[in-house]
Design a protein around this motif. Structure first.
Motif, mmCIF file in Angstrom:
data_model
loop_
_atom_site.group_PDB
_atom_site.id
_atom_site.type_symbol
_atom_site.label_atom_id
_atom_site.label_comp_id
_atom_site.label_asym_id
_atom_site.label_seq_id
_atom_site.Cartn_x
_atom_site.Cartn_y
_atom_site.Cartn_z
ATOM 1 N N GLN A 162 0.826 -1.365 -0.048
ATOM 2 C CA GLN A 162 -0.010 0.069 -0.086
ATOM 3 C C GLN A 162 0.849 1.327 0.024
ATOM 4 O O GLN A 162 0.723 2.338 -0.680
ATOM 5 C CB GLN A 162 -0.882 0.101 1.414
ATOM 6 C CG GLN A 162 -1.930 1.228 1.142
ATOM 7 C CD GLN A 162 -2.878 1.384 0.231
ATOM 8 O OE1 GLN A 162 -3.483 0.382 -0.176
ATOM 9 N NE2 GLN A 162 -2.978 2.537 -0.535
ATOM 10 N N GLU A 163 2.124 1.209 0.901
ATOM 11 C CA GLU A 163 2.841 2.310 0.730
ATOM 12 C C GLU A 163 3.538 2.699 -0.561
ATOM 13 O O GLU A 163 3.421 3.968 -0.983
ATOM 14 C CB GLU A 163 3.979 2.154 1.884
ATOM 15 C CG GLU A 163 3.376 1.887 3.191
ATOM 16 C CD GLU A 163 2.717 3.132 3.948
ATOM 17 O OE1 GLU A 163 3.262 4.364 3.881
ATOM 18 O OE2 GLU A 163 1.287 2.960 4.229
ATOM 19 N N VAL A 164 3.845 1.699 -1.152
ATOM 20 C CA VAL A 164 4.537 2.210 -2.604
ATOM 21 C C VAL A 164 3.512 2.611 -3.541
ATOM 22 O O VAL A 164 3.990 3.544 -4.197
ATOM 23 C CB VAL A 164 5.364 0.780 -3.116
ATOM 24 C CG1 VAL A 164 4.407 -0.389 -3.325
ATOM 25 C CG2 VAL A 164 6.346 1.033 -4.064
ATOM 26 N N VAL A 165 2.247 1.928 -3.389
ATOM 27 C CA VAL A 165 1.326 2.520 -4.400
ATOM 28 C C VAL A 165 1.083 4.074 -4.066
ATOM 29 O O VAL A 165 1.103 4.785 -5.102
ATOM 30 C CB VAL A 165 0.075 1.479 -4.323
ATOM 31 C CG1 VAL A 165 -1.141 2.167 -4.860
ATOM 32 C CG2 VAL A 165 0.222 0.224 -4.658
ATOM 33 N N GLU A 166 0.929 4.529 -2.791
ATOM 34 C CA GLU A 166 0.776 5.970 -2.467
ATOM 35 C C GLU A 166 1.817 6.414 -2.861
ATOM 36 O O GLU A 166 1.735 7.810 -3.410
ATOM 37 C CB GLU A 166 0.369 5.924 -1.141
ATOM 38 C CG GLU A 166 -0.757 5.381 -0.729
ATOM 39 C CD GLU A 166 -1.084 5.487 0.877
ATOM 40 O OE1 GLU A 166 -0.509 6.528 1.624
ATOM 41 O OE2 GLU A 166 -1.964 4.638 1.524
ATOM 42 N N ILE A 167 3.106 6.155 -2.819
ATOM 43 C CA ILE A 167 4.388 7.103 -3.115
ATOM 44 C C ILE A 167 4.397 7.002 -4.725
ATOM 45 O O ILE A 167 4.589 8.445 -5.299
ATOM 46 C CB ILE A 167 5.522 6.116 -2.799
ATOM 47 C CG1 ILE A 167 5.604 6.326 -1.294
ATOM 48 C CG2 ILE A 167 6.847 6.982 -3.341
ATOM 49 C CD1 ILE A 167 6.787 5.347 -0.376
ATOM 50 N N VAL A 168 4.258 5.964 -5.296
ATOM 51 C CA VAL A 168 4.302 6.231 -6.915
ATOM 52 C C VAL A 168 2.978 7.114 -7.645
ATOM 53 O O VAL A 168 3.146 7.590 -8.638
ATOM 54 C CB VAL A 168 4.487 4.985 -7.685
ATOM 55 C CG1 VAL A 168 5.853 4.249 -6.926
ATOM 56 C CG2 VAL A 168 3.455 3.961 -7.654
ATOM 57 N N GLU A 169 1.847 6.876 -6.975
ATOM 58 C CA GLU A 169 0.718 7.327 -7.530
ATOM 59 C C GLU A 169 0.765 8.633 -8.554
ATOM 60 O O GLU A 169 0.516 9.074 -9.579
ATOM 61 C CB GLU A 169 -0.445 7.188 -6.669
ATOM 62 C CG GLU A 169 -1.799 7.234 -7.609
ATOM 63 C CD GLU A 169 -2.833 6.612 -6.794
ATOM 64 O OE1 GLU A 169 -3.910 5.995 -7.442
ATOM 65 O OE2 GLU A 169 -3.039 6.805 -5.592
ATOM 66 N N PRO A 170 1.181 9.777 -7.486
ATOM 67 C CA PRO A 170 1.580 10.995 -7.884
ATOM 68 C C PRO A 170 2.242 11.226 -9.188
ATOM 69 O O PRO A 170 2.135 12.371 -9.939
ATOM 70 C CB PRO A 170 1.875 11.816 -6.748
ATOM 71 C CG PRO A 170 1.717 11.055 -5.607
ATOM 72 C CD PRO A 170 1.870 9.782 -6.027
ATOM 73 N N PHE A 171 3.159 10.393 -9.406
ATOM 74 C CA PHE A 171 3.980 10.488 -10.662
ATOM 75 C C PHE A 171 3.629 10.024 -11.767
ATOM 76 O O PHE A 171 4.223 9.968 -12.877
ATOM 77 C CB PHE A 171 5.509 9.760 -10.356
ATOM 78 C CG PHE A 171 6.023 10.495 -8.965
ATOM 79 C CD1 PHE A 171 6.868 11.363 -9.337
ATOM 80 C CD2 PHE A 171 5.764 9.924 -7.964
ATOM 81 C CE1 PHE A 171 7.622 12.210 -8.275
ATOM 82 C CE2 PHE A 171 6.599 10.727 -6.625
ATOM 83 C CZ PHE A 171 7.458 11.522 -6.956
ATOM 84 N N THR A 211 -3.700 -2.313 -10.664
ATOM 85 C CA THR A 211 -3.955 -1.282 -9.823
ATOM 86 C C THR A 211 -3.495 0.044 -10.540
ATOM 87 O O THR A 211 -2.780 0.239 -10.920
ATOM 88 C CB THR A 211 -3.051 -1.119 -8.469
ATOM 89 O OG1 THR A 211 -3.291 -2.443 -7.686
ATOM 90 C CG2 THR A 211 -3.391 -0.079 -7.459
ATOM 91 N N PRO A 212 -4.746 0.665 -10.977
ATOM 92 C CA PRO A 212 -4.684 1.725 -11.962
ATOM 93 C C PRO A 212 -4.383 3.118 -11.160
ATOM 94 O O PRO A 212 -4.574 3.228 -9.811
ATOM 95 C CB PRO A 212 -6.106 2.052 -12.699
ATOM 96 C CG PRO A 212 -6.747 1.510 -11.613
ATOM 97 C CD PRO A 212 -6.311 0.537 -10.919
ATOM 98 N N SER A 213 -3.616 4.206 -11.589
ATOM 99 C CA SER A 213 -3.384 5.275 -10.837
ATOM 100 C C SER A 213 -4.286 6.251 -10.756
ATOM 101 O O SER A 213 -5.022 6.344 -11.929
ATOM 102 C CB SER A 213 -2.026 5.796 -11.609
ATOM 103 O OG SER A 213 -1.816 7.175 -11.050
ATOM 104 N N ASN A 214 -4.523 6.987 -10.049
ATOM 105 C CA ASN A 214 -5.441 8.136 -10.092
ATOM 106 C C ASN A 214 -4.582 9.540 -9.908
ATOM 107 O O ASN A 214 -5.028 10.510 -9.653
ATOM 108 C CB ASN A 214 -6.386 8.267 -8.787
ATOM 109 C CG ASN A 214 -7.513 7.095 -8.840
ATOM 110 O OD1 ASN A 214 -8.120 7.009 -9.973
ATOM 111 N ND2 ASN A 214 -7.753 6.265 -7.876
ATOM 112 N N GLY A 215 -3.234 9.315 -10.124
ATOM 113 C CA GLY A 215 -2.553 10.598 -10.069
ATOM 114 C C GLY A 215 -2.553 11.640 -11.344
ATOM 115 O O GLY A 215 -3.309 11.201 -12.294
ATOM 116 N N ALA A 258 6.926 0.287 -11.939
ATOM 117 C CA ALA A 258 6.025 1.159 -12.059
ATOM 118 C C ALA A 258 6.634 2.488 -12.871
ATOM 119 O O ALA A 258 5.773 3.021 -13.632
ATOM 120 C CB ALA A 258 5.060 1.474 -10.829
ATOM 121 N N LEU A 259 7.372 3.122 -11.983
ATOM 122 C CA LEU A 259 7.951 4.391 -12.556
ATOM 123 C C LEU A 259 8.371 4.309 -13.982
ATOM 124 O O LEU A 259 8.464 5.083 -14.754
ATOM 125 C CB LEU A 259 8.862 4.885 -11.694
ATOM 126 C CG LEU A 259 8.378 5.477 -10.377
ATOM 127 C CD1 LEU A 259 9.439 5.895 -9.499
ATOM 128 C CD2 LEU A 259 7.185 6.603 -10.641
#
Length: 481
Positions: free
Chosen positions: A255-264, A284-288, A313-314
Motif C-alpha cells: 500500500q505504501e509503495v502504491v501511494e508513493i508512486v501514484e502522484p508520478f 491497480t490503476p493510478s489516480n495521479g 511502475a515508474l
C-alpha cells in the motif's frame, strides 16, 4: 531516533507483514481464492478420511512407541513446517505461538538486532540487504552473503524463523556470524554488535542544479506520508528533477509503495498487477496526475519486493530511468493466516504473483537498469577474518581483500591477486603511519580493524558513490543544468 512518528519496524532481522495491506489493493474476485474454510465455516482440507487416518496413525505410533517421551506441540509444528517445506518457497513460513507473538509486536514497534533483511535459498540463510546505517552495514555485511552460523551455532537445518531468532538479540550483545560470500572460498567471521535499529524510512536532500534526492530505506506504515512531506519540501524549493534511491531497500508494505508512486503516474496508467493461482490478473490503476519534472530511480541487488514495484511502475508508466545494478528479484506477495490457525500461531503464505504494469514477472531475475553502473570494487569487498597476522611473501583471500581496501583508500598497490608483495607492505606502512599505528608493514587485528573502519567511511562518503554521480549527471543533462 524515531522522530515522534508511528513506524513499522522490521520483524526480527527484517521480515515484513506485507500481506494485510496488500489485500486491500485487489479485486474481491481474486480474493475469493484465498481462504481455508467453506461457506459453512468448516475447514476445507481436501484430504480424504484415509489421508487423515494416515496422519493420525503416524502421530499415534510416535506417541505410543517412540523410545522417549515426545512433545506433542513440537511434533505438530514439525508436521506443519514439513508441509510448507515441500512448497519450496522461502517466503512461505510457519510461526509458532512465540514466533507469531514476536512478529505481531515488531510490526508496530521498534526492534533490536543487527538490521538486515534475510531470506532462505536452498536451505541457506541469505542476506537480502543490510539497512543503511545499521550494525549489519557498518560491519561490512552485503546483499547475498550467506550466514552459516551465529555464535558458533550452525543454522543448517533450521527454519528461517528459527535462524532469525538465533541472530536477533538485545542491544549491546555480539552476534559472531560465520559468513560465506560469493567469490570467496573460505567463510569469514563478522562480529556485529546488536543495537536499536533506526526505523526512520525517508531521507531527503537537495543536490546541485536543484536536483532533489529522496532515499527510501524500507516501506513501512508511515513511509508514504513521510515521502509526501519531503517531496513537498523539495518542490517548494524549486526542484527541477528527482532521484529516488531504493538501493538496499528490502521492501515492505504494498500500500505504501502504491501511494508513493501514484502522484508520478498519470490517471488510468498502471502501477502494479496482481495475479492469483488461476492466472487471473488485476491491475491497480493510478489516480495521479504525473509530475512536470523528470524522475530517475537508483537500484542495486539489495533492492527487493516493494522497491522493485516502485522501479517497475515508474519505468513502465512514467518513463523514469533506472540507474545502477539489477535488483534482487522478489515477485510474490504473501498473506498471513493467524485467524485461521486459531491458537496464536500464524502462517505466512505466498498467494499471488505481482507483475509490472507491462506484465513482466521479475521473480528470481530482477529488474535490469537502463543505465548500468557498478560501484568501486571496495564497495563489495569481504571483511578481513583477523584469524592471523597478514605478512609479506604470503598469499590468501584476506590479503586480496586487504589490497582492494588499500587501493580504495588511495594507497598505491601493485596487485590485487592476494600475494603480499613489497609494495603491499609499503602501502600498509603508509596507512599505519597515517593512523598512529605501529609501522610494521604487517596487518594484525588492530591494523585490520582500522583499515575496515576507514573503508566503511569511504563507502558512505557520497563523493565515492559512482551510481549517485551517474544519476545526478543524467538528471542535470535532461533538465538542462
Amino acid at each position: 531516533m524515531f522522530k515522534g512518528r508511528t513506524v513499522l519496524a522490521f520483524v526480527l532481522l527484517s521480515m515484513f507483514a506485507s500481506s494485510i495491506l496488500t489485500l486491500t489493493l485487489v479485486n474481491p474476485s481474486i480474493l475469493a481464492a484465498v481462504g481455508g474454510r467453506d461457506q459453512a465455516g468448516s475447514v476445507k482440507s481436501g484430504l480424504s478420511s484415509k489421508d487423515l487416518n494416515k496422519i493420525a496413525m503416524t502421530y499415534s505410533l510416535i506417541e505410543n512407541n517412540f523410545l522417549t517421551q515426545v512433545d506433542k506441540d513440537k511434533i505438530v509444528n514439525g508436521a506443519i513446517n514439513g508441509m510448507l517445506a515441500t512448497l519450496d518457497d522461502p517466503y512461505t513460513v510457519y510461526m509458532d505461538q512465540r514466533e507469531a507473538e514476536q512478529f505481531n509486536e515488531n510490526i508496530t514497534s521498534s526492534f533490536q538486532g543487527i538490521g538486515a533483511e534475510v531470506t532462505s535459498e536452498d536451505g541457506k540463510v541469505v542476506i537480502v540487504a543490510p539497512i543503511k546505517g545499521s550494525p549489519a552495514e557498518k560491519a561490512g555485511l552485503h546483499a547475498n552473503d550467506v550466514i552459516l552460523s551465529v555464535n558458533g551455532e550452525k543454522l543448517e537445518g533450521l527454519t528461517l524463523n528459527q535462524a532469525i531468532m538465533k541472530i536477533r538479540g538485545p542491544k549491546g550483545t555480539q552476534a559472531k556470524l560465520e559468513v560465506l560470500r560469493a567469490g570467496t572460498t573460505e567463510p569469514i567471521e563478522v562480529i556485529v554488535v546488536r543495537d536499536d535499529i533506526d526505523v526512520e524510512t525517508v531521507y531527503a536532500e537537495m543536490l546541485q542544479g536543484q536536483i532533489g534526492k529522496i532515499e527510501i530505506r524500507q516501506f513501512a506504515s508511515n513511509t508514504a506520508e513521510r515521502f509526501a512531506e519531503e517531496l513537498q519540501s523539495l518542490e517548494s524549493q524549486g526542484m527541477k528533477g528527482l532521484i529516488i534511491d531504493v538501493r538496499n531497500d528490502p521492501g515492505g508494505l504494498l500500500q505504501e509503495v502504491v501511494e508513493i508512486v501514484e502522484p508520478f503516474i498519470a490517471k488510468g496508467k498502471g502501477i502494479v498487477q496482481i495475479e492469483n493461482r488461476q492466472g487471473k490478473k488485476e491491475m491497480t490503476p493510478s489516480n495521479g496526475t504525473g509530475k512536470p519534472y523528470p524522475v530517475s530511480v537508483l537500484i542495486n541487488k539489495g533492492s527487493a519486493s516493494a522497491s522493485e514495484i516502485l522501479a517497475g511502475a515508474l519505468r513502465d508508466s512514467a518513463g523514469s530511468k533506472l540507474i545502477g545494478e539489477t535488483t534482487f528479484g522478489k515477485g510474490t506477495v504473501q498473506v498471513t493466516f493467524a485467524k485461521e490457525m486459531g491458537d496464536g500461531s500464524n502462517i505466512k503464505l505466498t498467494v499471488y504473483k505481482w507483475l509490472t504494469p507491462n506484465g513482466t514477472w521479475i521473480h528470481k531475475t530482477g529488474i535490469e537498469p537502463d543505465m548500468k553502473v557498478e560501484q568501486p570494487a571496495y564497495f563489495k569487498v569481504a571483511p578481513l577474518t583477523k584469524k592471523e597476522t597478514l605478512k609479506p611473501d604470503t598469499s590468501s583471500e584476506d590479503i586480496k581483500n586487504l589490497q582492494i581496501m588499500l587501493q580504495g583508500l588511495g594507497l598505491q598497490v601493485d596487485r590485487t591477486d592476494g600475494y603480499f608483495s613489497a609494495q603491499t607492505a609499503k602501502a600498509v606502512k603508509a596507512f599505519q603511519q597515517a593512523n598512529d599505528l605501529p609501522v610494521t608493514g604487517e596487518v594484525d587485528k588492530d591494523t585490520a580493524a582500522k583499515v575496515e573502519k576507514a573503508i566503511v567511511e569511504a563507502i558512505r562518503d557520497p563523493k565515492n558513490d559512482l551510481q549517485l554521480k551517474a544519476a545526478l549527471e543524467y538528471m542535470l543533462s535532461v533538465t538542462g543544468k
